[in-house]
Write an enzyme that holds these catalytic residues in place. Structure first.
Site, PDB file in Angstrom:
ATOM      1  N   GLU A 128       0.890  -1.198  -0.018  1.00  0.00           N
ATOM      2  CA  GLU A 128       0.050  -0.039  -0.107  1.00  0.00           C
ATOM      3  C   GLU A 128       0.781   1.205  -0.006  1.00  0.00           C
ATOM      4  O   GLU A 128       0.522   2.086  -0.851  1.00  0.00           O
ATOM      5  CB  GLU A 128      -0.887   0.069   1.084  1.00  0.00           C
ATOM      6  CG  GLU A 128      -2.210  -0.993   1.056  1.00  0.00           C
ATOM      7  CD  GLU A 128      -2.820  -1.450   2.495  1.00  0.00           C
ATOM      8  OE1 GLU A 128      -3.889  -1.947   2.529  1.00  0.00           O
ATOM      9  OE2 GLU A 128      -2.327  -0.478   3.498  1.00  0.00           O
ATOM     10  N   ILE A 129       2.061   1.406   0.997  1.00  0.00           N
ATOM     11  CA  ILE A 129       2.664   2.468   0.903  1.00  0.00           C
ATOM     12  C   ILE A 129       3.511   2.706  -0.250  1.00  0.00           C
ATOM     13  O   ILE A 129       3.577   3.805  -0.775  1.00  0.00           O
ATOM     14  CB  ILE A 129       3.580   2.456   2.031  1.00  0.00           C
ATOM     15  CG1 ILE A 129       4.179   3.829   2.588  1.00  0.00           C
ATOM     16  CG2 ILE A 129       4.696   1.508   2.152  1.00  0.00           C
ATOM     17  CD1 ILE A 129       3.039   4.899   2.730  1.00  0.00           C
TER      18      ILE A 129
END
Length: 205
Positions: A128-129
Site C-alpha cells: 500500500e505505501i
C-alpha cells in the site's frame, strides 16, 4: 465493497504544521532498482468509475496494532465530519486481490498511512505505501498528498527486524523488498503527525 467507504460531499484539506521529527529511515542496499513486473498481481492504473475520486482518504494501517483503537477512532471522526474514507475490514483483508485494493488507492485523493510498530511486517501495508508513493510522485503532493501519522516514534528497530524477515522469505524477490524500503523511507520523510500520549491512550486492549 465494505461499509468502510462512507459517502460525503465535504472536502478535506491537507494542511499540516511543522515537519515532525518522527521520520522513518530503513537501511537498504541497491534500493534504486525498479521492482520486477508481476503479471499475476499487476494493479490497475485507472481511477475507478464514476469520475473523480471515489473517496477522499485512504487509511493504511496494521490491524493488530491500531484497528480496534486509534484507527477506529480516526475513521469514526472523519465519518462524523463528512469525509469519505476507505478502511479495510478484516473480511476484505482475507479475501481481497492486490489489483482490487490498488484500484481503491488510485481512487482516493489523500493517503494516510499510520506507522505503528508492526506496520513493516505486513506485505499488504508495504504494498500500500509503495503504491501511495508511486502515485504521489506521479501526480504531485498538491493533488495526491501523503499525510503520515507516526503512531510509534521509536520503531526503527522493529522495522529493520521486519525487513530482515522478508529477506528470508523465498517468495519475495530482492527488488520487491528494496522497492518497499525506498517507499517507506520516502513516506517517512514527509511532514506528518506524531501522536501525543493522550491520543495513544486509545490503544486497543
Amino acid at each position: 465493497m465494505t461499509g468502510g467507504v462512507v459517502s460525503t460531499r465535504r472536502k478535506i484539506t491537507a494542511d499540516r504544521g511543522r515537519p515532525s521529527d518522527c521520520g522513518i529511515e530503513v537501511r537498504k542496499e541497491d534500493a534504486g532498482r525498479n521492482p520486477p513486473e508481476d503479471e499475476t498481481a499487476e494493479p490497475s492504473t485507472e481511477t475507478p468509475e464514476m469520475g473523480g475520486f471515489d473517496c477522499e482518504v485512504f487509511i493504511s494501517f496494521r490491524g493488530k496494532d491500531t484497528r480496534k483503537g486509534f484507527t477506529s477512532h480516526l475513521h469514526k471522526e472523519l465519518e462524523s465530519r463528512g469525509i469519505s474514507t476507505f478502511i479495510d475490514s478484516e473480511r476484505l483483508e482475507k479475501g481481497r486481490r492486490v489489483s482490487d485494493l490498488f484500484k481503491w488507492i488510485e481512487g482516493s485523493k489523500i493517503f494516510m498511512p499510520i506507522f505503528s510498530k508492526n506496520y513493516a511486517e505486513s506485505k499488504w501495508c508495504l504494498g500500500e505505501i509503495a503504491k501511495m508513493v508511486e502515485i504521489n510522485k506521479r501526480e504531485g503532493d498538491q493533488r495526491r498528498p501523503i499525510i503520515p501519522i507516526f503512531y510509534d516514534k521509536n520503531f526503527r528497530a522493529s522495522f529493520e527486524e521486519a525487513f530482515e524477515s522478508h529477506q528470508h522469505n523465498i517468495e519475495l524477490g530482492e527488488e520487491q523488498i528494496n522497492e518497499w524500503k525506498v517507499a517507506l523511507t520516502e513516506a517517512g520523510k514527509i511532514s506528518g503527525y506524531c501522536l501525543s500520549l493522550k491520543l495513544k491512550g486509545m490503544r486497543q486492549n
